[in-house]
Design an enzyme around this catalytic site. Sequence first.
Site, PDB file in Angstrom:
ATOM      1  N   ASP A  15       0.831  -1.200   0.000  1.00  0.00           N
ATOM      2  CA  ASP A  15       0.000   0.000   0.000  1.00  0.00           C
ATOM      3  C   ASP A  15       0.874   1.262   0.000  1.00  0.00           C
ATOM      4  O   ASP A  15       1.870   1.327   0.724  1.00  0.00           O
ATOM      5  CB  ASP A  15      -0.847  -0.026   1.286  1.00  0.00           C
ATOM      6  CG  ASP A  15      -1.942   1.016   1.295  1.00  0.00           C
ATOM      7  OD1 ASP A  15      -2.838   0.940   0.449  1.00  0.00           O
ATOM      8  OD2 ASP A  15      -1.896   1.921   2.157  1.00  0.00           O
ATOM      9  N   GLU A  69      14.197 -15.705   0.261  1.00  0.00           N
ATOM     10  CA  GLU A  69      14.494 -16.842   1.158  1.00  0.00           C
ATOM     11  C   GLU A  69      13.499 -17.975   0.928  1.00  0.00           C
ATOM     12  O   GLU A  69      13.712 -19.089   1.377  1.00  0.00           O
ATOM     13  CB  GLU A  69      14.368 -16.414   2.632  1.00  0.00           C
ATOM     14  CG  GLU A  69      15.493 -15.533   3.126  1.00  0.00           C
ATOM     15  CD  GLU A  69      15.157 -14.926   4.491  1.00  0.00           C
ATOM     16  OE1 GLU A  69      14.210 -15.394   5.171  1.00  0.00           O
ATOM     17  OE2 GLU A  69      15.841 -13.963   4.867  1.00  0.00           O
TER      18      GLU A  69
HETATM   19  C1  GLC Z   1      -4.158   3.073  -0.694  1.00  0.00           C
HETATM   20  C2  GLC Z   1      -5.385   2.215  -0.612  1.00  0.00           C
HETATM   21  C3  GLC Z   1      -6.529   3.048  -0.136  1.00  0.00           C
HETATM   22  C4  GLC Z   1      -6.202   3.593   1.225  1.00  0.00           C
HETATM   23  C5  GLC Z   1      -4.879   4.358   1.218  1.00  0.00           C
HETATM   24  C6  GLC Z   1      -4.372   4.602   2.612  1.00  0.00           C
HETATM   25  O1  GLC Z   1      -4.249   4.039  -1.663  1.00  0.00           O
HETATM   26  O2  GLC Z   1      -5.629   1.612  -1.856  1.00  0.00           O
HETATM   27  O3  GLC Z   1      -7.732   2.340  -0.107  1.00  0.00           O
HETATM   28  O4  GLC Z   1      -7.214   4.468   1.646  1.00  0.00           O
HETATM   29  O5  GLC Z   1      -3.878   3.614   0.571  1.00  0.00           O
HETATM   30  O6  GLC Z   1      -3.951   3.406   3.205  1.00  0.00           O
END
Ligand code: GLC
Length: 565
Positions: A221, A270
């Site tokens: 993310d 790993e």
């Molecule tokens: C990313 C995710 C989104 C989230 C953001 C903060 O963009 O796809 O859904 O709100 O990160 O974590």
Amino acid sequence: MPSPSPLVDLLADDVAAPWWRQAVVYQIYPRSFADADGDGLGDIPGVTSRADYLAELGVDAVWLSPFYPSALADGGYDVADYRNVDPRLGTLAEFDEMLAALHARGIRVVVDIVPNHTSDDHAWFQEALAAGPGSAARERYIFRDGTGPDASTPPADWESLFGGPGWRQVTEADGTPGQWYLHTFAPEQPDLNWDNPEVRADFEKTLRFWSDRGVDGFRIDVAHMLTKDLPDPLPSQAEIDALPFDGKHPLVDRDDVHEVYAAWRAIFDEYDPPRTAVAEAWVASDRVPLYASPSSLGQAFNFDLLQSDFDAAEFRDVVTHNLELASRSGSSSTWVLSNHDVVRHATRYGLPPLGRDSRGRGAVKQGSAWLRTGGTDPELDREGGLRRARAATMFLLGLPGSAYLYQGEELGLHEVAEIPAVERQDPSFFRTGGDDMGRDGCRVPLPWTTDGESLGFGSAHAHLPQPAWFAASAVEVQESDPQSTLSLYRAALALRERLQTSESLEWVETGRDDVLHFRREGGWSVVTNFGTEPFALPAGDVVLSSSPTDDGSVGAATTVWVRTI
Ligand code: GLC
């Protein structure tokens, strides 16, 4: 020697081509997929219960959006414990059962890692609040003193990406107004300090935790935001906005983030087969190869198609450019039209195109403007949007590289605009006073049946309201209809296995600006008519088409796959 078990066979990596390079990965938003325990919230046993559905669909892997304990301030992207399952969604034992059920069907599992921020419920943040200024616990986050005579002004005027200020003041343990912390997203998502070795070590532990359980890969993310360089005094928002994204920006897409990923890569390697990772990095396209490089995360999302209108020239540019980027990084390209953060593509393509803006996000902006009107203006062309979406998906599935699909697009679902304010959940809706309607409309629980309390999603009222028109798109209806979007996806995924030979394509001139034709090795052609005038079918056998081709032509907004040898 014992013969390999069917499980090993199903998941065996082709030595020449690791499994992920041309995989179809299906994104599950767990709280809205299937609700096994009937509390209105989708869960892990719900995914297990639908393992056969996923196998019949023909996906190579699923990517699960966060299922970890979370107060749901941001749909689960506010993680309170990275090495556990939200008790409302199941247990670790149930996670293992799900993994086994999917693996037994040859489906890999990718989980979401959210490293830029934790939830404010995370034990570390609670510890930081209790420990006070100057403590080692605060060093795991980004705390600063306020400014002004009584330190009641934030350390900087930065804006959060969900609207409103990006710094929040805490109350110290003795009840006095205290320091401020950075939250790039919601206030319930304090940013971690990636200069802190403890932070780095803990995420490495998390990656091992899930890898040891048998997870095949990770979706990272906001992979471009982890490392930061915050000078003292802090620059203003205007000063930051004026800076180039050249790898030295204080907050975004810094070169030094790849040191983190090099360490992760060593961990992935790993394992046998090596664990994979895909970066969610909203960066300029010439910086994408840094994330996709084999020494970094190995693959990165390419959001260019998702941001394009249904337009031949845009699609061709995007494909050509991204195949070039993939050859630069050595990774395969990724293609995506919908995910849990954007208006569904059937809906985007049912709205009049806005054209590219300076950031190339016309299509996404149009969807957001439409949501603000409650889905009334401009008028949505439901049928046309779905027809174009089916054509765009078949175009995408014909491309070399890996395809990421989002739950519900295989049902041709439209965005749900009519969610009452009281039922909305997305922080961007609340933090912008409704100016941004948020992402709830693409996260409404799936319709499995035509009736029942939540259309087969579960036995209780779904956590986001399903509109009555969802019933007509239910899995139950589409399974028995050979012309349905579900049947089209199933057929396309089954055929795609044979299409994904080498990772290249060759454009064939069509003599038309609004028709694209590319050839894949092995005698496959993909032809998409983005226009309204019919286009003569090329020679060969039509093996699949997104709309009927009975009159011998590729009609308006149609893709055909043709076998030429
Ligand atoms: C990313 C995710 C989104 C989230 C953001 C903060 O963009 O796809 O859904 O709100 O990160 O974590």
